[in-house]
Design a protein around this motif. Structure first.
Motif, mmCIF file in Angstrom:
data_model
loop_
_atom_site.group_PDB
_atom_site.id
_atom_site.type_symbol
_atom_site.label_atom_id
_atom_site.label_comp_id
_atom_site.label_asym_id
_atom_site.label_seq_id
_atom_site.Cartn_x
_atom_site.Cartn_y
_atom_site.Cartn_z
ATOM 1 N N ALA A 221 1.070 3.777 -3.136
ATOM 2 C CA ALA A 221 0.551 5.129 -2.893
ATOM 3 C C ALA A 221 1.641 6.181 -3.074
ATOM 4 O O ALA A 221 1.415 7.220 -3.707
ATOM 5 C CB ALA A 221 -0.049 5.207 -1.495
ATOM 6 N N ASN B 251 -7.316 12.100 0.006
ATOM 7 C CA ASN B 251 -6.136 12.321 0.835
ATOM 8 C C ASN B 251 -6.064 11.252 1.920
ATOM 9 O O ASN B 251 -7.067 10.962 2.588
ATOM 10 C CB ASN B 251 -6.203 13.713 1.467
ATOM 11 C CG ASN B 251 -4.985 14.009 2.323
ATOM 12 O OD1 ASN B 251 -4.928 13.645 3.496
ATOM 13 N ND2 ASN B 251 -3.999 14.676 1.738
ATOM 14 N N GLN B 252 -4.888 10.674 2.118
ATOM 15 C CA GLN B 252 -4.756 9.555 3.041
ATOM 16 C C GLN B 252 -4.866 9.967 4.504
ATOM 17 O O GLN B 252 -5.196 9.142 5.363
ATOM 18 C CB GLN B 252 -3.437 8.834 2.790
ATOM 19 C CG GLN B 252 -3.383 8.137 1.439
ATOM 20 C CD GLN B 252 -4.518 7.141 1.234
ATOM 21 O OE1 GLN B 252 -4.479 6.049 1.781
ATOM 22 N NE2 GLN B 252 -5.530 7.505 0.452
ATOM 23 N N MET C 90 -0.648 11.594 -0.404
ATOM 24 C CA MET C 90 0.111 11.219 0.787
ATOM 25 C C MET C 90 0.607 12.448 1.539
ATOM 26 O O MET C 90 1.485 12.357 2.383
ATOM 27 C CB MET C 90 1.304 10.331 0.390
ATOM 28 C CG MET C 90 0.910 9.023 -0.290
ATOM 29 S SD MET C 90 -0.140 7.993 0.723
ATOM 30 C CE MET C 90 1.051 7.364 1.914
ATOM 31 N N ALA D 70 -6.612 6.103 -2.582
ATOM 32 C CA ALA D 70 -5.550 6.879 -3.231
ATOM 33 C C ALA D 70 -5.800 6.991 -4.733
ATOM 34 O O ALA D 70 -5.589 8.053 -5.334
ATOM 35 C CB ALA D 70 -4.193 6.230 -2.960
ATOM 36 N N PHE E 254 -8.543 9.891 4.898
ATOM 37 C CA PHE E 254 -8.936 8.480 4.911
ATOM 38 C C PHE E 254 -8.673 7.858 6.276
ATOM 39 O O PHE E 254 -9.504 7.116 6.809
ATOM 40 C CB PHE E 254 -8.158 7.730 3.822
ATOM 41 C CG PHE E 254 -8.315 6.232 3.882
ATOM 42 C CD1 PHE E 254 -9.463 5.623 3.418
ATOM 43 C CD2 PHE E 254 -7.306 5.438 4.417
ATOM 44 C CE1 PHE E 254 -9.611 4.235 3.480
ATOM 45 C CE2 PHE E 254 -7.438 4.064 4.485
ATOM 46 C CZ PHE E 254 -8.605 3.463 4.012
ATOM 47 N N SER E 255 -7.537 8.205 6.880
ATOM 48 C CA SER E 255 -7.189 7.666 8.190
ATOM 49 C C SER E 255 -8.157 8.132 9.268
ATOM 50 O O SER E 255 -8.480 7.374 10.188
ATOM 51 C CB SER E 255 -5.761 8.067 8.570
ATOM 52 O OG SER E 255 -4.823 7.537 7.652
ATOM 53 N N TYR F 196 0.834 -1.205 0.000
ATOM 54 C CA TYR F 196 0.000 0.000 0.000
ATOM 55 C C TYR F 196 0.868 1.255 0.000
ATOM 56 O O TYR F 196 0.666 2.170 -0.811
ATOM 57 C CB TYR F 196 -0.929 -0.021 1.212
ATOM 58 C CG TYR F 196 -1.338 1.343 1.703
ATOM 59 C CD1 TYR F 196 -2.115 2.194 0.908
ATOM 60 C CD2 TYR F 196 -0.953 1.796 2.965
ATOM 61 C CE1 TYR F 196 -2.478 3.450 1.355
ATOM 62 C CE2 TYR F 196 -1.318 3.051 3.417
ATOM 63 C CZ TYR F 196 -2.069 3.870 2.610
ATOM 64 O OH TYR F 196 -2.429 5.115 3.055
ATOM 65 N N GLY G 207 -7.066 1.630 1.263
ATOM 66 C CA GLY G 207 -6.196 2.785 1.122
ATOM 67 C C GLY G 207 -5.720 2.962 -0.315
ATOM 68 O O GLY G 207 -5.653 4.090 -0.828
ATOM 69 N N TYR H 160 0.342 14.894 4.302
ATOM 70 C CA TYR H 160 -0.292 15.007 5.623
ATOM 71 C C TYR H 160 -0.096 16.399 6.232
ATOM 72 O O TYR H 160 -0.425 16.607 7.396
ATOM 73 C CB TYR H 160 0.301 13.967 6.577
ATOM 74 C CG TYR H 160 -0.114 12.548 6.271
ATOM 75 C CD1 TYR H 160 -1.141 11.930 6.988
ATOM 76 C CD2 TYR H 160 0.526 11.808 5.285
ATOM 77 C CE1 TYR H 160 -1.524 10.627 6.716
ATOM 78 C CE2 TYR H 160 0.151 10.502 5.004
ATOM 79 C CZ TYR H 160 -0.870 9.912 5.725
ATOM 80 O OH TYR H 160 -1.247 8.618 5.455
#
Length: 263
Positions: free
Chosen positions: A96, A187-188, A104, A182, A191-192, A92, A178, A106
């Motif tokens: 990604a 946006n991860q 990715m 992506a 997503f988190s 993953y 994930g 953040y």
């Protein structure tokens, strides 16, 4: 002929070794039979891996309870399953970061002027993700031991098995979802934020069925588990602040914050 795995003599009409149970392979390796072996291993409904994955949703108490009770052939063992989860999580991150680097980012969760600091933190976590995953399991087992005090159904080692399965299942699902997220541009970090509460609910669901608890009991035990997690997080944050102070990163972050606010 003899078995290629244990050297036991095998009769011509035998398809499996009578000693170790290995399948007798008579044909040379080709792309066709290599693909067939792969699909049989991972996608055949009757295989242990797929059954483990499906039943960890439908009846986790059967998967986890069976292994703890001594059943070893029905489902994938927890260490192998957790190893697959680490592989999926690694794939993953690889996919990604290589094909969807824009999702990715953040830094939207960082304070102004601390984007670079946030990037370094995320990079560190991703680099040692497998190690963190392995550390979570024994820590969660200790937390569950405290949270479920009075319920002596599982000892510490058995709780490690419980969380190997739970953490493995969550990592496999979040890794697959994930990649999909992506690919469609989510946006991860966002997503988190949605994935974390789902993971908490899934863990509570598994523990409820394993301990045969009613709704009120599992809610109370989950709250206690989260309180312990918060205490550990605060302790870890203090430790990280001390480390940052010693290596100068804390002063850099403070100065960046002051520059951003104009003070």
């Amino acid at each position: 002929m003899t078995c290629k795995n244990c050297n036991t003599p095998i009769l011509a009409e035998q398809n499996y070794c009578p000693e170790c149970g290995a399948k007798v392979i008579r044909n040379r390796l080709t792309l066709k039979n290599l693909f067939q072996n792969f699909t049989e291993t991972f996608f055949n409904y009757d295989n242990k891996l797929l059954q483990t994955f499906l039943n960890l949703f439908k009846k986790p108490e059967d998967v986890i309870g069976s292994y703890i009770d001594g059943v070893r052939k029905k489902y994938a063992n927890p260490i192998s399953y957790f190893g697959i989860a680490i592989t999926v999580s690694g794939l993953y991150l690889l996919i990604a970061n290589k094909f969807f680097p824009e999702v990715m980012d953040y830094t939207l969760f960082s304070a102004p002027e601390q984007e670079e600091f946030q990037k370094r933190n995320v990079s560190f976590v991703q680099e040692y993700q497998s190690l963190f995953m392995m550390l979570y399991v024994p820590i969660y087992a200790i937390m569950a031991r405290v949270s479920f005090l009075g319920y002596n159904k599982f000892n510490y080692t058995e709780l490690v098995v419980v969380f190997l399965y739970i953490q493995g299942q969550m990592s496999i699902v979040s890794g697959i979802l994930g990649i999909i997220a992506a690919a469609i541009g989510i946006n991860q970090g966002i997503f988190s934020l949605y994935a974390i509460p789902v993971m908490i609910l899934y863990s509570a669901y598994c523990l409820k069925r394993l301990y045969s608890l009613n709704f009120i009991n599992i809610v109370l035990r989950t709250i206690l588990f989260l309180v312990i997690l918060m205490v550990l997080f605060v302790m870890f944050s203090i430790l990280m602040a001390v480390v940052m102070y010693l290596n100068g990163d804390l002063q850099t972050a403070i100065e960046a914050q002051k520059a951003a606010t104009g003070k």
